[in-house]
Design a protein around this motif. Structure first.
Motif, PDB file in Angstrom:
ATOM      1  N   ARG A   4       4.191  -5.134  -2.245  1.00 40.03           N
ATOM      2  CA  ARG A   4       4.621  -3.772  -2.574  1.00 40.03           C
ATOM      3  C   ARG A   4       6.017  -3.496  -2.047  1.00 40.03           C
TER       4      ARG A   4
ATOM      5  N   ALA B 265       8.351  -5.617  -1.471  1.00 35.18           N
ATOM      6  CA  ALA B 265       9.325  -6.342  -2.298  1.00 35.18           C
ATOM      7  C   ALA B 265       9.582  -5.593  -3.601  1.00 35.18           C
ATOM      8  N   GLU B 266       8.521  -5.073  -4.203  1.00 39.49           N
ATOM      9  CA  GLU B 266       8.699  -4.328  -5.453  1.00 39.49           C
ATOM     10  C   GLU B 266       9.527  -3.070  -5.235  1.00 39.49           C
ATOM     11  N   SER B 267       9.256  -2.393  -4.120  1.00 40.74           N
ATOM     12  CA  SER B 267      10.006  -1.158  -3.867  1.00 40.74           C
ATOM     13  C   SER B 267      11.488  -1.454  -3.681  1.00 40.74           C
TER      14      SER B 267
ATOM     15  N   GLY C 247      13.063  -3.612  -5.449  1.00 40.29           N
ATOM     16  CA  GLY C 247      13.642  -3.970  -6.736  1.00 40.29           C
ATOM     17  C   GLY C 247      13.292  -5.356  -7.238  1.00 40.29           C
ATOM     18  N   ALA C 248      12.298  -6.034  -6.634  1.00 35.85           N
ATOM     19  CA  ALA C 248      11.953  -7.378  -7.078  1.00 35.85           C
ATOM     20  C   ALA C 248      10.965  -7.327  -8.238  1.00 35.85           C
TER      21      ALA C 248
END
Ligand code: ATP
Ligand code: MG
Lengths: 356, 282
Positions: free
Chosen positions: B182, B184-186, B188-189
Motif C-alpha cells: 500500500r 508503495a502504491e501511495s 506512485g508505484a
C-alpha cells in the motif's frame, strides 16, 4: 470558497457493517488536524478512503475542488506514514526516500540528492546509507516521514505513527513532526489514541465515535465546550452530573447531587425549562474545604481515594452515589484523609451544560 | 514449576543429545559409514591412487555427463520457478480457504511416491498413451516421440520438484506486510514497477531457497531420468548406477559420487555464506 480537503457525506460499509456513517469534514490548506477516538471508531477507515485504498460506499471527497473519486491511490499525490513505518527492508534510508521520486521518473542523481536533503530536514543526515534494520524505531519513523514528504504531497496522512515509541521519544517526535509540518506547510491528518498528543499538536481535533464525527474543533474548544457527553467524557477528566433546568432565563438548574445550581460557562447551548441535561464540571475547577466556601456554590462529599501525582493529586469521593473527582494542588493533599467528609465548591462559570 | 533442566548445570547438555542419539546412530550407521566406504573405494579400486578421479575429471564422457547434469538441473530449476512463482502468488492472493485447497492439491501429489508419479508419466507420454493419441487425432501425422527424451524427464522432474519451489516462495510471500504494498502504491508505484522494485526483491529469499533446494536435489536425481530420459543424455546419478551395476566399476562410480557430493556441498556452502543455511528449512 470551499475548503482544501472536503469530505461530503462519506459512508463506508463492509458487508452489512457500517464502518463510517455519514462523514462531513472540511480541512483548510496547511491545517494540522488530529483524528481522535476509541478503537474501531473509523479513523483508519477514513484515512484509507481518502488515500484511495478503500472506496467510499457513498459520498464525495475533493482536494482543492478536484474530486478524488476516480483516481487510483497512485494518482492522488498523498503521503502516508503507516504505524509500522512500512519501510522497504531491502532499500537503504536514502533509497527509501528516493522511491517516490523514482516512481515520478526523477533521475537517480537528482533524486538521491533530494532524498538526502529531506533526510537532513528530519535530522538524519548521517544515516542515508543504512538499511532500515540498522536504524532505531525513532530513526525509522523519521525516514518514513521523509519518504512521505519528499514528493511534495497535497496531503500528509499519519496513522498512529508514534504508537510504537516510548514516552520520551514520542514527545520528541511530536515536536519534530509539528516543526516539519509547519516548515513545509503541508495539510496533515494525524491519527492518534492519545488525547494529550492530540491536544498539544493539533490546530483542530476531530473526535470520532462509532463511525461518526462527534465534534471537530480547536483543542481548547473541545475541552471547554464539548458538543456531546461522549466528547466531555472522552477528552480529559470530567464530572458529568444529571440535572433538570428549572429556569432557563436565570440559568438555574437542579441536580440530585449538587442541589440548586447556577450554570454560566461561556458558550453553553440553548436550553428550555424542564429540560433534562448533564452538567459538566472539570476536576480542576472544583475546590475542597472543611466548611462551605463564601461566594461559591457548595456541596458535600465523602472522600474515597486520593491519587497523588506529586505536583497535584486527584481526590475521588462520592456525593449521593455519584462519583466526584477533584484535582487539587499537591501541597493541599496532606490535610485530606480518606473517609473524611468535606465540601467541594465551584463558581457558575465553571458549569457547562450538555444537551446531547 | 516441575523439573527445570536449566538448573542442572552438568546434565543440561546431555538430555537433548540423548534424545537425538537414536537418529544420530541411525545416520552414522546407514549414511556416514557407507559414505566413508564410498570415499575409500574411490581411491583403492582397482588400483590404489587418484586414477579414478583423473578419469572422472578429464574423460570426455564424464565431462559431458556432468555438464548435462548441471544443464538439466538448471533447466528444471528455471521451469520450477516459472511454474511455481505465479502459483505461489495466486495462493497468497486468494482467500485462506482457497489457498488451503491449492496447498492440499500440491501436497497430495508431493506425498505420492515419486516412483509412482514417474510411472504415471510413462503411461501418459507413452506411444499408446493419451497425449500421442490426442496429437494423432488432431491430425499430426508423425507425432514426435515423447517418452525417453530430455523433454519427458525434465517434465517429470519439474512436476516432482515444483512443490519445493512453491512452498518456499509461498512462505515468503505470505509474510509480506500488506502495508508495504500500500505504501508503495501511495508513492506512485504501478503494477510493473511495483513488482520490480518492491515485490520481487521482497520475495527474492524465497526464490533463492527454492532454487537451491530444487537444483541440489536435481543434481542427484536417479530414478526419473533413468526411467524417462534419453539414454544418450544421461545424468550423473544414472551413470554412477551404470558403472556399478553393469561394469562393476565400483571405484569409478564412487569417484563420480564423491565429485557430485563435493559440488553439491560447494553450492550449499556458497548459499550458506550469502543467506545462511538455516533459511532452507523455512
Ligand atoms: N476490511 C474490513 N472489513 C470489515 N470490517 C472492517 C474492515 N476494516 C475495518 N473494519 C471495521 O470498521 C471499523 C472501523 O475500523 P477502523 O480501523 O477505521 O478503526 P480505528 O478507529 O482506526 O481503530 P483503531 O484505533 O483500533 O485503529 C471497525 O469495527 C473494524 O472492525
Ligand atoms: Mg486504526
Amino acid at each position: 470558497m470551499s475548503s482544501y480537503l472536503q469530505l461530503s457525506g462519506v459512508n463506508k460499509t463492509f458487508g452489512n457493517f457500517t464502518a463510517l456513517g455519514h462523514i462531513d469534514l472540511e480541512i483548510e490548506k496547511g491545517e494540522f488536524v488530529t483524528f481522535l477516538g476509541p478503537s474501531g471508531s473509523g479513523k483508519t477507515t477514513t484515512l484509507m478512503v481518502i488515500a484511495g485504498f478503500e472506496d467510499a460506499t457513498r459520498g464525495e471527497i475533493t482536494v482543492d475542488g478536484q474530486s478524488l473519486s476516480h483516481l487510483a491511490p497512485q494518482e492522488r499525490n498523498i503521503g502516508i506514514v503507516f504505524q509500522n513505518y512500512a519501510l522497504f527492508p531491502h532499500k537503504t534510508a536514502a533509497e527509501n526516500v528516493y522511491f517516490p521520486l523514482q516512481m515520478r521518473k526523477v533521475g537517480k542523481k537528482a533524486g538521491l540528492k533530494k532524498a538526502e536533503e529531506m533526510l537532513e530536514l528530519v535530522g538524519l543526515s548521517g544515516f542515508a546509507h543504512r538499511l532500515p534494520k540498522e536504524l532505531s524505531g525513532g530513526q525509522q519513523q523519521r525516514v518514513a516521514l521523509a519518504r512521505a514528504l519528499v514528493f511534495e504531497p497535497d496531503l500528509l496522512l499519519l496513522d498512529e505513527p508514534l504508537g510504537a515509541l516510548d514516552k520520551n521519544l514520542r514527545e520528541q517526535m511530536q515536536i519534530e513532526i509539528k516543526r516539519i509540518q509547519k516548515r513545509l506547510g503541508v495539510t496533515t491528518i494525524f491519527v492518534t489514541h492519545d488525547q494529550t498528543e492530540a491536544m498539544s499538536m493539533s490546530d483542530r481535533i476531530v473526535v470520532f465515535s462509532d463511525g461518526a464525527i462527534e465534534q471537530a474543533d480547536a483543542p481548547l474548544e473541545i475541552y471547554h465546550r464539548p458538543a456531546t457527553r461522549f466528547v466531555a467524557d472522552f477528552i480529559g477528566e470530567s464530572n458529568l452530573l444529571p440535572a433538570t433546568i428549572t429556569d432557563a432565563g436565570t440559568r438555574r438548574a437542579t441536580s440530585p447531587v449538587l442541589g440548586d445550581v447556577t450554570f454560566g460557562a461561556e458558550g453553553c447551548p440553548q436550553v428550555s425549562d424542564g429540560q433534562t441535561v448533564d452538567l459538566l464540571i472539570r476536576p480542576e475547577h472544583l475546590k475542597l474545604s472543611r466548611d462551605p466556601k463564601e461566594g461559591r456554590q457548595n456541596a458535600q462529599m465523602q472522600i474515597e481515594t486520593i491519587v497523588n501525582y506529586g505536583d497535584n493529586a486527584v481526590v475521588i469521593g462520592h456525593a449521593s452515589d455519584q462519583q466526584i473527582r477533584v484535582r487539587v494542588p499537591g501541597a493541599d493533599v496532606v490535610i485530606l484523609k480518606e473517609g473524611d467528609t468535606c465540601h467541594f465548591s465551584w463558581t457558575e462559570d465553571a458549569v457547562f451544560v450538555l444537551t446531547e | 514449576m516441575g523439573f527445570k533442566l536449566s538448573t542442572l548445570p552438568d546434565r543440561q547438555n546431555i538430555w537433548p543429545w540423548l534424545l537425538l542419539a537414536p537418529l544420530a546412530i541411525y545416520l552414522a550407521l546407514f549414511f556416514l559409514v557407507p559414505l566413508v566406504e564410498v570415499g575409500i573405494m574411490s581411491v583403492t579400486e582397482p588400483p590404489p591412487g587418484l586414477a579414478n578421479y583423473e578419469r572422472v575429471l578429464t574423460g570426455s564422457l564424464y565431462r559431458k555427463v556432468f555438464l548435462n547434469t548441471f544443464g538439466t538441473a538448471l533447466l528444471v530449476t528455471v521451469c520450477c520457478l516459472l511454474v511455481g512463482y505465479p502459483l505461489a502468488y495466486l495462493m497468497s492472493t486468494v482467500s485462506k480457504r482457497a489457498a488451503m485447497a491449492i496447498l492440499l492439491l500440491i501436497t497430495m501429489s508431493f506425498w505420492t511416491s515419486f516412483l509412482v508419479r514417474t510411472y504415471a508419466w510413462m503411461v501418459l507420454l507413452g506411444n499408446n498413451g493419451p497425449v500421442i493419441w490426442l496429437m494423432q487425432t488432431l491430425g499430426i501425422q508423425d507425432p514426435p516421440p515423447l517418452l525417453f527424451t530430455r523433454f519427458s524427464s525434465t517434465l517429470a522432474m519439474v512436476h516432482i520438484l515444483a512443490p519445493y519451489m512453491i512452498m518456499n516462495i509461498y512462505t515468503v510471500m505470505q509474510k509480506i506486510d500488506p502495508s508495504l504494498i500500500r505504501s508503495a502504491e501511495s508513492m506512485g508505484a504501478y503494477g510493473r514497477s511495483l513488482f520490480r522494485h518492491v515485490y520481487l526483491p521482497l520475495t527474492a529469499p524465497g526464490i533463492a531457497n527454492g532454487s537451491v533446494l530444487v537444483f541440489v536435489i536435481c543434481l542427484g536425481f536417479y530414478v526419473t531420468p533413468v526411467l524417462l530420459g534419453s539414454p544418450r543424455e544421461q545424468m550423473a546419478a544414472g551413470l554412477i548406477g551404470n558403472q556399478i551395476e553393469q561394469f562393476l566399476a565400483f571405484g569409478l562410480g564412487s569417484a563420480m559420487a564423491i565429485v557430485l557430493l563435493v559440488v553439491t556441498l560447494i553450492i550449499l556452502g556458497l548459499y550458506h555464506r550469502r543467506f545462511g543455511l538455516d533459511k532452507l528449512y523455512g
